[in-house]
Write an enzyme that holds these catalytic residues in place. Structure first.
Site, short mmCIF file in Angstrom:
data_model
loop_
_atom_site.label_atom_id
_atom_site.label_comp_id
_atom_site.label_asym_id
_atom_site.label_seq_id
_atom_site.Cartn_x
_atom_site.Cartn_y
_atom_site.Cartn_z
N SER A 1 0.77 -1.15 -0.16
CA SER A 1 0.06 0.03 -0.12
C SER A 1 0.67 1.00 0.07
O SER A 1 1.31 1.54 1.51
CB SER A 1 -0.36 -0.11 1.19
OG SER A 1 0.00 0.08 1.91
N HIS B 1 -3.16 -5.96 2.22
CA HIS B 1 -2.45 -7.23 2.86
C HIS B 1 -3.59 -8.28 2.96
O HIS B 1 -2.21 -9.28 4.05
CB HIS B 1 -2.04 -7.04 4.82
CG HIS B 1 -0.78 -5.54 4.72
ND1 HIS B 1 -0.24 -4.87 5.26
CD2 HIS B 1 -0.46 -4.92 3.15
CE1 HIS B 1 -0.17 -3.64 4.88
NE2 HIS B 1 0.56 -3.91 3.20
N GLU C 1 -4.88 -2.27 9.01
CA GLU C 1 -4.34 -2.95 10.56
C GLU C 1 -4.94 -2.76 11.67
O GLU C 1 -5.54 -1.61 12.15
CB GLU C 1 -2.66 -2.41 10.15
CG GLU C 1 -1.56 -2.42 9.19
CD GLU C 1 -0.69 -2.29 9.52
OE1 GLU C 1 -0.43 -1.76 10.28
OE2 GLU C 1 -0.32 -1.46 7.77
N GLU D 1 1.61 -9.30 7.35
CA GLU D 1 2.05 -9.22 8.33
C GLU D 1 2.13 -10.55 9.60
O GLU D 1 2.19 -9.48 11.04
CB GLU D 1 1.72 -7.84 8.62
CG GLU D 1 2.09 -6.37 7.35
CD GLU D 1 2.13 -5.86 7.69
OE1 GLU D 1 1.84 -5.33 8.52
OE2 GLU D 1 2.64 -4.81 6.80
N ASP E 1 -4.74 1.20 11.25
CA ASP E 1 -3.94 1.90 9.79
C ASP E 1 -5.22 1.77 8.86
O ASP E 1 -4.90 0.55 8.74
CB ASP E 1 -2.85 1.19 9.78
CG ASP E 1 -2.52 1.65 8.18
OD1 ASP E 1 -2.22 2.37 7.91
OD2 ASP E 1 -0.94 1.30 7.65
N GLU F 1 -3.85 5.81 12.34
CA GLU F 1 -3.11 5.69 11.43
C GLU F 1 -3.69 5.83 9.70
O GLU F 1 -4.58 5.32 9.47
CB GLU F 1 -2.42 4.53 10.76
CG GLU F 1 -0.62 5.28 9.55
CD GLU F 1 -0.06 3.63 9.61
OE1 GLU F 1 0.78 3.05 10.63
OE2 GLU F 1 0.74 3.50 8.87
N ASP G 1 1.16 8.58 7.31
CA ASP G 1 2.06 6.90 6.59
C ASP G 1 1.67 7.64 4.58
O ASP G 1 2.67 8.77 4.43
CB ASP G 1 1.87 5.84 6.47
CG ASP G 1 1.91 5.26 6.11
OD1 ASP G 1 3.41 5.32 5.46
OD2 ASP G 1 1.64 3.59 5.93
N LYS H 1 9.55 5.31 7.28
CA LYS H 1 10.16 4.15 6.78
C LYS H 1 11.17 5.02 5.39
O LYS H 1 10.98 5.72 5.15
CB LYS H 1 8.74 3.45 5.42
CG LYS H 1 8.13 2.99 6.38
CD LYS H 1 6.38 3.01 5.34
CE LYS H 1 5.40 2.47 5.84
NZ LYS H 1 4.13 2.66 5.19
N SER I 1 8.80 2.02 11.41
CA SER I 1 8.10 0.88 10.41
C SER I 1 8.64 0.28 9.52
O SER I 1 9.20 0.63 8.98
CB SER I 1 7.14 1.82 9.64
OG SER I 1 5.88 0.63 9.07
N HIS I 2 8.21 -1.27 9.31
CA HIS I 2 8.23 -2.40 8.65
C HIS I 2 7.78 -1.77 6.89
O HIS I 2 7.01 -0.99 7.19
CB HIS I 2 8.06 -3.60 8.85
CG HIS I 2 6.63 -2.90 9.25
ND1 HIS I 2 6.23 -5.16 9.25
CD2 HIS I 2 5.61 -2.96 8.98
CE1 HIS I 2 4.65 -4.98 9.28
NE2 HIS I 2 4.39 -3.39 10.05
N ARG I 3 8.21 -2.58 6.54
CA ARG I 3 6.85 -2.27 5.06
C ARG I 3 6.13 -4.14 5.12
O ARG I 3 6.67 -5.15 6.01
CB ARG I 3 7.63 -2.43 3.46
CG ARG I 3 8.97 -1.52 3.83
CD ARG I 3 7.90 0.07 3.94
NE ARG I 3 6.73 0.55 3.49
CZ ARG I 3 6.26 1.22 2.16
NH1 ARG I 3 7.04 1.75 2.15
NH2 ARG I 3 5.13 1.03 1.72
N SER I 4 4.81 -3.69 4.24
CA SER I 4 4.19 -5.43 4.24
C SER I 4 5.03 -6.72 3.09
O SER I 4 4.96 -7.73 3.97
CB SER I 4 2.92 -5.30 3.39
OG SER I 4 3.58 -4.33 2.35
N LYS J 1 7.23 -0.31 14.54
CA LYS J 1 5.33 -1.09 14.22
C LYS J 1 5.89 -1.90 12.85
O LYS J 1 7.07 -2.20 12.03
CB LYS J 1 5.07 -0.79 13.19
CG LYS J 1 3.97 -0.92 11.80
CD LYS J 1 2.76 0.36 11.94
CE LYS J 1 3.15 0.26 10.06
NZ LYS J 1 1.21 0.51 9.66
C1 2PG Z 1 1.31 0.58 5.85
C2 2PG Z 1 2.99 -0.89 5.94
C3 2PG Z 1 2.86 -1.33 6.67
P1 2PG Z 1 2.61 -1.56 3.36
O1 2PG Z 1 0.71 0.68 5.39
O2 2PG Z 1 1.82 0.60 7.28
O3 2PG Z 1 2.67 -1.73 7.44
O4 2PG Z 1 2.04 -1.30 4.69
O5 2PG Z 1 4.74 -2.34 3.80
O6 2PG Z 1 2.33 -2.14 2.09
O7 2PG Z 1 3.11 0.11 2.65
MG MG Z 2 0.41 2.22 6.50
#
Ligand code: 2PG
Ligand code: MG
Length: 410
Positions: free
Chosen positions: A43, A160, A169, A211, A246, A287, A311, A336, A363-366, A387
């Site tokens: 996303s 996701h 989320e 995730e 989120d 979020e 985000d 990120k 934050s991580h990514r998916s 996160k």
């Molecule tokens: C988000 C992220 C991580 P994605 O939206 O916050 O949870 O998702 O990496 O798919 O953007």
């Molecule tokens: Mg997000």
């Protein structure tokens, strides 16, 4: 002590979704090595730095990263040879010059970020200090917390998961200073939530999303909050936790409407739903509650009762953060690395956020890898939270386990 970069090597590896990504190894000084495996989102915000993909349909659905590798080997590596690996700002400035585009589309943000972070890791090895200590040498960021909260995504929807659930989320945030206790609370509630879902909907609803949270095929966006809060109550842990969302609202926004749960809602209706949710559940943060260009709508929810996090709205970009600050849109920001593409710019965004009293959620990514750098980043600068998905998949757990390790060393 010699601190020059001697070698930069790039490899194509696979991420947690089986999609190609880049792994970079930087060697500096005598033989100090840093490796960074670059993550990838699903996303993604429209204004993120560009992730360079080959686009060759005959190979890995066009998702290969051989062009990005070539950019590292042929353009970046020769230009950074003998560069002082401890000079992170200098390395990142050189990377930006080599690229020369506003969104890193020439070399690819994946190529650039790989080199940027692998250099920082090599510098830490060279200095013989943990990564978070090297990060602290690079910058002063005003901290929020000694140890970040854990944002554990226990129920996955949106992009996701393959389900009817529109919100992306449902996060559990244990209210404790102790990482060990937070993880224990997280897994207990995860298991109890799984039991509740299985009992009410059947075992297939407990399959995992990207995730590592459950991905139940339910349309009611409030039901996952019910499940998590009931699980917490069943275990007597309701006072030990808060919940976060989120929404990733851009993913279901079309033609001026938010389409979910079998109907189209306008901004007003969505705002009312959020107020209802905040009245009903112990919400800590929300979020991306509205689509990614709607700075004014974010500001309407940002009334001090719940932390409103940008985000897709802010994509770790100082210019967008500045706009969000001016418009009072947010009280928290997702950080990120690959949204902006260099470590120095990421730190700049964190600094700017903290100067405006905005909470940073690293934050991580998916699409993730075994890399645990974000735990050091979150700890180094006293981020509000880390996160990293649900504590059920290794690529998510390595980050939480690294934080546990760091805290154990204090
Ligand atoms: C988000 C992220 C991580 P994605 O939206 O916050 O949870 O998702 O990496 O798919 O953007
Ligand atoms: Mg997000």
């Amino acid at each position: 002590m010699t601190t020059g970069i001697r070698k930069i090597e790039a490899k194509e590896i696979l991420d947690s979704r089986g999609v190609p990504t880049i792994s970079i190894e930087v060697t500096a000084g005598e033989n100090s090595k840093g490796i960074f495996d670059v993550p990838s989102g699903a996303s993604t915000g429209a204004h993120e730095a560009l992730e360079l993909r080959d686009g060759d349909p005959a190979r890995l659905n066009g998702r290969g990263v051989l062009k990005a590798l070539q950019n590292v080997n042929e353009i970046i590596a020769p230009a950074l040879l003998n560069f002082d690996v401890t000079d992170q700002a200098g390395i990142d400035k050189r990377l930006l010059e080599l690229d020369g585009t506003p969104n890193k589309s020439k070399l690819g943000a994946n190529a650039i970020l790989g080199v940027s972070v692998a250099s920082a890791k090599a510098a830490a090895v060279l200095k013989n200090v943990p990564v978070y200590m090297h990060l602290r040498d690079l910058a002063d960021v005003s901290p929020s917390r000694k140890v970040p909260y854990l944002f554990m995504n226990l129920i996955n929807g949106g992009l996701h998961a393959h389900s009817k659930l529109a919100f992306q989320e449902y996060l559990l945030v244990p209210q404790t200073e102790s990482v060990e206790e937070a993880l224990r609370i997280g897994v207990q509630i995860m298991h109890e939530a799984g039991r509740l879902i299985k009992e009410k909907y059947g075992p297939t609803f407990t399959n995992f999303g990207d995730e590592g949270g459950f991905a139940p095929d339910i349309a009611d966006v409030k039901e996952p909050l019910n499940i998590l809060f009931t699980a917490a109550k069943n275990l007597g842990l309701q006072d030990k936790i808060k919940l976060s969302l989120d929404v990733a609202a851009t993913s279901f926004f079309k033609d001026g409407k938010y389409n979910f749960g079998g109907r189209s809602s306008n901004t007003e209706e969505l705002l009312n739903l959020y107020h209802e949710i905040c009245a009903q559940f112990p919400m800590l943060s929300m979020e991306d509650p509205f689509m990614e260009e709607s700075f004014e709508d974010f500001a309407r929810l940002n009334d001090g009762k719940v932390i409103v996090i940008g985000d897709d709205l802010t994509v770790t970009n100082p210019a967008l953060l500045k706009k969000a600050i001016e418009m009072k849109s947010i009280s928290g920001i997702i950080i990120k690395l690959n949204q902006i593409g260099t470590l120095t710019e990421t730190i700049e965004t964190m600094k700017m956020a903290r100067a405006a009293n905005i909470e940073c959620v690293v934050s991580h990514r998916s699409g993730e890898t075994k890399d645990d750098f974000i735990a050091d980043l979150a700890f180094a600068y006293g981020a509000f939270a880390l996160k990293s998905g649900a504590p059920s998949k290794t690529e998510r757990l390595v980050k939480y386990n690294r934080l546990l390790e760091i805290v154990g060393q204090q």
